[in-house]
Scaffold this active site. Structure first.
Site, PDB file in Angstrom:
ATOM      1  N   TYR A 193       0.839  -1.204   0.000  1.00 54.68           N
ATOM      2  CA  TYR A 193       0.000   0.000   0.000  1.00 54.68           C
ATOM      3  C   TYR A 193       0.878   1.261   0.000  1.00 54.68           C
ATOM      4  O   TYR A 193       0.743   2.115  -0.883  1.00 54.68           O
ATOM      5  CB  TYR A 193      -0.894  -0.035   1.226  1.00 54.68           C
ATOM      6  CG  TYR A 193      -1.884   1.115   1.351  1.00 54.68           C
ATOM      7  CD1 TYR A 193      -3.034   1.161   0.571  1.00 54.68           C
ATOM      8  CD2 TYR A 193      -1.678   2.137   2.271  1.00 54.68           C
ATOM      9  CE1 TYR A 193      -3.949   2.191   0.706  1.00 54.68           C
ATOM     10  CE2 TYR A 193      -2.593   3.176   2.416  1.00 54.68           C
ATOM     11  CZ  TYR A 193      -3.729   3.195   1.628  1.00 54.68           C
ATOM     12  OH  TYR A 193      -4.642   4.228   1.767  1.00 54.68           O
TER      13      TYR A 193
ATOM     14  N   LYS B 202       3.334   7.855  15.149  1.00 50.50           N
ATOM     15  CA  LYS B 202       2.545   9.085  15.260  1.00 50.50           C
ATOM     16  C   LYS B 202       2.147   9.593  13.881  1.00 50.50           C
ATOM     17  O   LYS B 202       2.796   9.288  12.881  1.00 50.50           O
ATOM     18  CB  LYS B 202       3.293  10.152  16.039  1.00 50.50           C
ATOM     19  CG  LYS B 202       4.728  10.371  15.649  1.00 50.50           C
ATOM     20  CD  LYS B 202       5.371  11.351  16.607  1.00 50.50           C
ATOM     21  CE  LYS B 202       6.768  11.722  16.178  1.00 50.50           C
ATOM     22  NZ  LYS B 202       7.808  10.835  16.570  1.00 50.50           N
TER      23      LYS B 202
ATOM     24  N   PRO C  10       2.914   2.873  12.256  1.00 51.98           N
ATOM     25  CA  PRO C  10       3.541   4.174  12.546  1.00 51.98           C
ATOM     26  C   PRO C  10       3.236   4.663  13.960  1.00 51.98           C
ATOM     27  O   PRO C  10       2.123   4.503  14.450  1.00 51.98           O
ATOM     28  CB  PRO C  10       2.918   5.107  11.496  1.00 51.98           C
ATOM     29  CG  PRO C  10       2.442   4.209  10.407  1.00 51.98           C
ATOM     30  CD  PRO C  10       2.022   2.938  11.089  1.00 51.98           C
TER      31      PRO C  10
ATOM     32  N   VAL D 214      -9.439   1.498  12.972  1.00 51.33           N
ATOM     33  CA  VAL D 214      -9.606   1.609  14.415  1.00 51.33           C
ATOM     34  C   VAL D 214     -10.950   2.210  14.838  1.00 51.33           C
ATOM     35  O   VAL D 214     -11.575   1.726  15.792  1.00 51.33           O
ATOM     36  CB  VAL D 214      -8.404   2.363  15.043  1.00 51.33           C
ATOM     37  CG1 VAL D 214      -8.355   3.835  14.651  1.00 51.33           C
ATOM     38  CG2 VAL D 214      -8.394   2.199  16.539  1.00 51.33           C
TER      39      VAL D 214
HETATM   40  P1  NAD Z   1     -12.706   1.679   0.798  1.00 50.60           P
HETATM   41  O1  NAD Z   1     -11.991   0.384   0.916  1.00 50.60           O
HETATM   42  O2  NAD Z   1     -14.000   1.852   1.505  1.00 50.60           O
HETATM   43  O3  NAD Z   1     -12.944   2.066  -0.723  1.00 50.60           O
HETATM   44  C1  NAD Z   1     -12.091   1.651  -1.765  1.00 50.60           C
HETATM   45  C2  NAD Z   1     -12.952   1.303  -2.966  1.00 50.60           C
HETATM   46  O4  NAD Z   1     -12.096   0.934  -4.061  1.00 50.60           O
HETATM   47  C3  NAD Z   1     -13.871   0.097  -2.707  1.00 50.60           C
HETATM   48  O5  NAD Z   1     -15.163   0.396  -3.177  1.00 50.60           O
HETATM   49  C4  NAD Z   1     -13.236  -1.030  -3.492  1.00 50.60           C
HETATM   50  O6  NAD Z   1     -14.161  -2.011  -3.903  1.00 50.60           O
HETATM   51  C5  NAD Z   1     -12.622  -0.263  -4.656  1.00 50.60           C
HETATM   52  N1  NAD Z   1     -11.492  -0.969  -5.277  1.00 50.60           N
HETATM   53  C6  NAD Z   1     -10.428  -1.545  -4.668  1.00 50.60           C
HETATM   54  N2  NAD Z   1      -9.610  -2.093  -5.586  1.00 50.60           N
HETATM   55  C7  NAD Z   1     -10.172  -1.851  -6.797  1.00 50.60           C
HETATM   56  C8  NAD Z   1      -9.812  -2.175  -8.133  1.00 50.60           C
HETATM   57  N3  NAD Z   1      -8.686  -2.856  -8.415  1.00 50.60           N
HETATM   58  N4  NAD Z   1     -10.626  -1.767  -9.133  1.00 50.60           N
HETATM   59  C9  NAD Z   1     -11.761  -1.090  -8.874  1.00 50.60           C
HETATM   60  N5  NAD Z   1     -12.163  -0.762  -7.631  1.00 50.60           N
HETATM   61  C10 NAD Z   1     -11.370  -1.130  -6.610  1.00 50.60           C
HETATM   62  O7  NAD Z   1     -11.655   2.807   1.287  1.00 50.60           O
HETATM   63  P2  NAD Z   1     -11.845   4.372   1.505  1.00 50.60           P
HETATM   64  O8  NAD Z   1     -11.547   4.677   2.922  1.00 50.60           O
HETATM   65  O9  NAD Z   1     -13.108   4.854   0.905  1.00 50.60           O
HETATM   66  O10 NAD Z   1     -10.606   4.925   0.663  1.00 50.60           O
HETATM   67  C11 NAD Z   1     -10.772   5.474  -0.646  1.00 50.60           C
HETATM   68  C12 NAD Z   1      -9.430   5.970  -1.156  1.00 50.60           C
HETATM   69  O11 NAD Z   1      -8.902   6.961  -0.280  1.00 50.60           O
HETATM   70  C13 NAD Z   1      -8.366   4.876  -1.268  1.00 50.60           C
HETATM   71  O12 NAD Z   1      -7.606   5.089  -2.440  1.00 50.60           O
HETATM   72  C14 NAD Z   1      -7.497   5.090  -0.060  1.00 50.60           C
HETATM   73  O13 NAD Z   1      -6.172   4.665  -0.279  1.00 50.60           O
HETATM   74  C15 NAD Z   1      -7.590   6.614   0.119  1.00 50.60           C
HETATM   75  N6  NAD Z   1      -7.341   6.968   1.521  1.00 50.60           N
HETATM   76  C16 NAD Z   1      -8.322   6.779   2.470  1.00 50.60           C
HETATM   77  C17 NAD Z   1      -8.057   7.091   3.789  1.00 50.60           C
HETATM   78  C18 NAD Z   1      -9.089   6.918   4.855  1.00 50.60           C
HETATM   79  O14 NAD Z   1      -8.752   7.124   6.041  1.00 50.60           O
HETATM   80  N7  NAD Z   1     -10.334   6.612   4.573  1.00 50.60           N
HETATM   81  C19 NAD Z   1      -6.790   7.584   4.152  1.00 50.60           C
HETATM   82  C20 NAD Z   1      -5.822   7.722   3.164  1.00 50.60           C
HETATM   83  C21 NAD Z   1      -6.111   7.433   1.843  1.00 50.60           C
HETATM   84  N1  UDP Z   2      -5.634  -0.088  15.976  1.00 54.37           N
HETATM   85  C1  UDP Z   2      -5.977  -0.584  17.230  1.00 54.37           C
HETATM   86  N2  UDP Z   2      -7.026  -1.420  17.315  1.00 54.37           N
HETATM   87  C2  UDP Z   2      -7.768  -1.798  16.239  1.00 54.37           C
HETATM   88  C3  UDP Z   2      -7.418  -1.293  14.961  1.00 54.37           C
HETATM   89  C4  UDP Z   2      -6.334  -0.453  14.875  1.00 54.37           C
HETATM   90  O1  UDP Z   2      -5.342  -0.255  18.239  1.00 54.37           O
HETATM   91  O2  UDP Z   2      -8.719  -2.576  16.427  1.00 54.37           O
HETATM   92  C5  UDP Z   2      -4.502   0.866  15.870  1.00 54.37           C
HETATM   93  C6  UDP Z   2      -3.467   0.522  14.809  1.00 54.37           C
HETATM   94  O3  UDP Z   2      -2.469  -0.333  15.354  1.00 54.37           O
HETATM   95  C7  UDP Z   2      -2.923   1.903  14.466  1.00 54.37           C
HETATM   96  C8  UDP Z   2      -4.128   2.826  14.651  1.00 54.37           C
HETATM   97  O4  UDP Z   2      -5.037   2.116  15.484  1.00 54.37           O
HETATM   98  O5  UDP Z   2      -1.924   2.281  15.372  1.00 54.37           O
HETATM   99  C9  UDP Z   2      -4.820   3.193  13.342  1.00 54.37           C
HETATM  100  O6  UDP Z   2      -5.072   2.001  12.639  1.00 54.37           O
HETATM  101  P1  UDP Z   2      -5.942   1.961  11.306  1.00 54.37           P
HETATM  102  O7  UDP Z   2      -5.905   0.551  10.823  1.00 54.37           O
HETATM  103  O8  UDP Z   2      -7.257   2.586  11.539  1.00 54.37           O
HETATM  104  O9  UDP Z   2      -5.180   2.932  10.297  1.00 54.37           O
HETATM  105  P2  UDP Z   2      -3.630   3.156   9.923  1.00 54.37           P
HETATM  106  O10 UDP Z   2      -2.764   2.247  10.728  1.00 54.37           O
HETATM  107  O11 UDP Z   2      -3.570   2.840   8.471  1.00 54.37           O
HETATM  108  O12 UDP Z   2      -3.387   4.577  10.242  1.00 54.37           O
END
Ligand code: NAD
Ligand code: UDP
Length: 337
Positions: free
Chosen positions: A148, A279, A277, A190
């Site tokens: 990722y 922080k 990570p 989380v």
């Molecule tokens: P999500 O998993 O709910 O949505 C992702 C969507 O992409 C899903 O509908 C999934 O079916 C679709 N998808 C995955 N692989 C695919 C493929 N190969 N072809 C077509 N569709 C595909 O996640 P989200 O939280 O809505 O995240 C959306 C975007 O935002 C992602 O690119 C993610 O990396 C980015 N993002 C989200 C967060 C967050 O905290 N929500 C943080 C950083 C980045």
């Molecule tokens: N985390 C946790 N319990 C859970 C899920 C996640 O303590 O049930 C922690 C995880 O280890 C991380 C933070 O919460 O430190 C955020 O995790 P998340 O998977 O939401 O996102 P990301 O690690 O991608 O920031």
């Protein structure tokens, strides 16, 4: 501002953020195509849009080429939860890289604007705090999060090379942890984990000692930020941080969820995942300056809304099962060949 009536492709449009984005763009008067392979997204997220004029769905993998006429592309297709993106790391990498490549080719053919949903994960375990766009990141290139983190970093490189070589009209948003209604109960991130666990009366699973931090943005703020970035001056390419700069330890988040729900559940400490990570907090000066954007929803407020959402989802699922992850398309929706 860009006028209404644009033809907009949202990849990952059936996911948590994508479905809210499709809804906001339709409301603004655009024609929206949602492309999704329904791997972590769900038809239920877009069911309410299915009959709206100007909305259509293509069930397709973004890693396969697409031909259509578009004015704008939001490239969100990619599983975002560590649980989901680590389940099939090869598919995650392919989605990040081939997906970006295909969408950039489509943008070039149409001279369309294209926005990439990048991530705070490009900073890895950050060396500077808070994270600024000028930081290069501290990422393990071959660990379990690399599919990722490095996939998204490669996608950013692709975007900027296309911009330099082909004058592609790019926008790159680095999204920090965002939460809210339409996350799946089994999403694994989380906020949804803690809320679902608390509602089910199960222990909250804190990984490690809970001293690691994250900064949580409510989805309404994030969607507003994405649209502002897409509509910003041509010269604004990003990368630009979008997130809420209020930082919380994971332990504090657990306590907030507990106290919101009357402190009934206990906390169970589990192993900290590899390369988690320590922080995470965005410096959003650039977004404030260039987009006039800053988040408005405090965590307490957003948690209340999200708890109400999961409460209603779980109550419904007691009487009928939760809609399947990869269920068939509804009649009338297209399936790409
Ligand atoms: P999500 O998993 O709910 O949505 C992702 C969507 O992409 C899903 O509908 C999934 O079916 C679709 N998808 C995955 N692989 C695919 C493929 N190969 N072809 C077509 N569709 C595909 O996640 P989200 O939280 O809505 O995240 C959306 C975007 O935002 C992602 O690119 C993610 O990396 C980015 N993002 C989200 C967060 C967050 O905290 N929500 C943080 C950083 C980045
Ligand atoms: N985390 C946790 N319990 C859970 C899920 C996640 O303590 O049930 C922690 C995880 O280890 C991380 C933070 O919460 O430190 C955020 O995790 P998340 O998977 O939401 O996102 P990301 O690690 O991608 O920031």
């Amino acid at each position: 501002m860009i006028s209404a009536g644009q033809r907009i492709l949202v990849t990952g449009g059936a996911g948590f953020l994508g479905s809210h984005l499709c809804e906001a763009l339709l409301k603004a008067g655009h024609t929206v195509v949602c492309l999704d392979n329904f791997s972590s997204g769900h038809f239920g997220n877009i069911a309410a849009l299915a009959d709206k004029p100007g909305f259509s769905v293509m069930e397709q993998d973004v890693a396969r080429p697409v031909r259509m006429e578009v004015d704008q592309i939001y490239n969100l297709a990619c599983p975002a939860s560590p649980l989901h993106y680590q389940a099939d790391p090869l598919a995650t990498m392919r989605t990040c890289i081939y997906g970006a490549s295909n969408m950039l080719d489509l943008a070039n053919r149409n001279e369309a604007r294209i926005l990439q949903a990048s991530t705070s994960e490009v900073y890895g375990d950050p060396l500077h705090h808070p994270q600024r766009e000028s930081d290069w990141g501290n990422v393990n290139p071959n660990g379990i999060r690399a599919c990722y983190d490095e996939g998204k970093r490669a996608a950013e490189a692709f975007f900027f090379d296309h911009h330099r070589v082909n004058d592609t009209r790019i926008k790159v948003a680095r999204i920090f942890n965002t939460y809210g209604p339409r996350m799946h109960p089994d999403d694994g991130r989380v906020v949804s984990n803690f809320i679902v666990q608390a509602l089910l009366g199960e222990p909250l699973t804190v990984y490690g000692d809970g001293s690691q931090t994250r900064s949580f943005c409510y989805y309404t703020d994030l969607i507003d930020g994405l649209i502002r970035l897409m509509e910003s001056d041509e010269a604004i390419t990003g990368p630009i941080n979008l997130g809420n700069p209020s930082e919380f330890t994971i332990m504090k988040l657990a306590q907030m969820v507990k106290s919101e729900l009357g402190n009934r559940v206990r906390i169970s400490f589990e192993l900290l995942p590899t390369d988690d990570p320590c922080k995470r907090r965005p410096d959003i000066s650039l977004a404030i300056r260039e987009l006039g954007w800053r988040p408005t929803v405090a965590l307490e407020q957003g948690l209340k809304q999200t708890i109400a959402y999961f409460d209603s989802v779980l109550s419904k699922s007691r009487s009928e099962p939760w809609s399947p992850a990869c269920g068939p398309l509804e009649p009338g929706l297209s399936r790409a060949g």
